[in-house]
Design an enzyme around this catalytic site. Structure first.
Site, PDB file in Angstrom:
ATOM      1  CB  CYS A 114      -0.942   0.008   1.206  1.00  0.00           C
ATOM      2  SG  CYS A 114      -2.146  -1.347   1.172  1.00  0.00           S
ATOM      3  CG  HIS A 262      -3.247   3.498   0.621  1.00  0.00           C
ATOM      4  ND1 HIS A 262      -3.493   2.954  -0.617  1.00  0.00           N
ATOM      5  CD2 HIS A 262      -3.513   2.526   1.535  1.00  0.00           C
ATOM      6  CE1 HIS A 262      -3.889   1.697  -0.465  1.00  0.00           C
ATOM      7  NE2 HIS A 262      -3.909   1.417   0.819  1.00  0.00           N
ATOM      8  CG  ASN A 292      -6.734  -0.801  -0.747  1.00  0.00           C
ATOM      9  OD1 ASN A 292      -5.826  -0.496  -1.511  1.00  0.00           O
ATOM     10  ND2 ASN A 292      -6.521  -1.084   0.520  1.00  0.00           N
TER      11      ASN A 292
END
Length: 335
Positions: A114, A262, A292
């Site tokens: 991530c 993020h 995501n």
């Protein structure tokens, strides 16, 4: 010493939209449950045979290069961030070099999940600051959908993730009051297994072990996430690393024109927004549309924000990420 600036941005997501109701046909879940916990309404999934991690990265990179005004022949280096490479090895960096028809420049693969794009930007920034390279192509691309447990057993993770790619061209900037002002990177490996995909891996379970056991209940090759633990750590580390970047540049929270976090979970972004008392115009979120996309989430969001005119010359833009590893980081940019 030079500074580096983002001279071009691009992103690509598959056309195939998967709504929460679509997922409810495959597992015991529903739109209300998913939105309440993640804020996600839909995500994109590739159609097998049409897109790969590399091909999505190439499509995003092509747009970024065109917008940068930098000729392909002038790209000096490639950095590719992903947790979902086409092959176990080699990494997708060299495949991008091949498919874009670049010179025989170096290609580096970053495996920081991530926070991968933030790490990749930091690496590129150091290369340019020292004068080693002038134009670096940085890509974040992920293909999650074909590796998720799309049953009720895996719903806690599988509803979150989507496919897509984003890219940026970093170029030399002689004006050291502009461009990337600083980057800040951290890790805490003691929590590595709280968000991980254990197999196949040389350490515990390789392909031969999985085949030999032939266990239909084996979950080692699906992503695992301790959701509550990750959330609690994320909100702390996000706050710390944003403050670290501001303090390093003698900036205040009020100086932030745009925070691009993020896109892990809309609830995390909203928590950070409230903690820093930022307005809706100061934080950019698009997880509602794309889910995501791990290393791709920041470049996709940054590109969309730029396309929508939310970033202007002179703006202070903050990028921040937290994820598997645990790893986290921030980037402070004067646009």
């Amino acid at each position: 010493m030079y500074h580096s600036k983002i001279s071009g941005l691009g992103y690509y997501v598959p056309d195939n939209i998967i709504t929460n109701n679509d997922l409810a046909q495959k597992m015991d879940t529903n739109d209300e449950w998913i939105q309440e916990r993640t804020g996600i309404q839909e995500r994109r999934h590739v159609i097998r045979g049409e897109d790969t991690t590399t091909s999505m990265g190439v499509k995003a990179a092509t747009i970024a290069i065109e917008r940068s005004g930098v000729a392909k022949e002038d790209i000096d280096f490639v950095i590719f961030a992903t947790l979902s490479p086409d092959y176990y090895f080699p990494g997708p960096g060299v495949l991008v070099q091949r498919d874009l028809g670049l010179r025989t420049v170096g290609a580096l693969d970053v495996r920081n999940q991530c926070s991968g794009f933030v790490y990749a930007i930091s690496i590129a920034d150091q290369y340019i600051k020292t004068g080693m390279y002038k134009h670096i192509l940085v890509i974040g691309s992920e293909l999650h959908s074909t590796g998720l447990d799309m049953t009720t057993r895996g719903r806690g993770v599988s509803v979150i993730f989507g496919d897509g790619a984003g890219a940026a061209v970093l170029s030399r900037e002689d004006d050291v009051t502009k461009g990337i002002l600083s980057t800040h990177l951290h890790s805490e490996g003691q929590h590595a297994e709280e968000l991980a995909l254990i197999a196949p891996g040389m350490g515990k379970r390789w392909v031969t072990d999985i085949i030999a056991d032939n266990d239909p209940n084996d979950e080692s090759y699906f992503p695992y996430m301790n959701g509550q633990f990750v959330f609690k750590n994320a909100v702390v580390r996000f706050s710390e690393v944003i403050n670290e970047g501001l303090q390093a540049n003698t900036l205040e929270v009020s100086d932030i024109n745009l925070l691009v976090p993020h896109q892990a979970n809309l609830r995390i972004s909203q928590f950070i927004q409230q903690k820093f008392r930022l307005t809706d115009d100061q934080v950019f979120n698009n997880i509602q549309k794309y889910g995501n996309t791990t290393a791709a989430s920041i470049p996709i969001a940054l590109t969309e924000a730029w396309e929508q005119g939310k970033i202007k010359s002179g703006d202070v833009v903050v990028l921040a990420a937290f994820g598997s590893g645990f790893t986290w980081g921030s980037v402070i940019i004067k646009w």
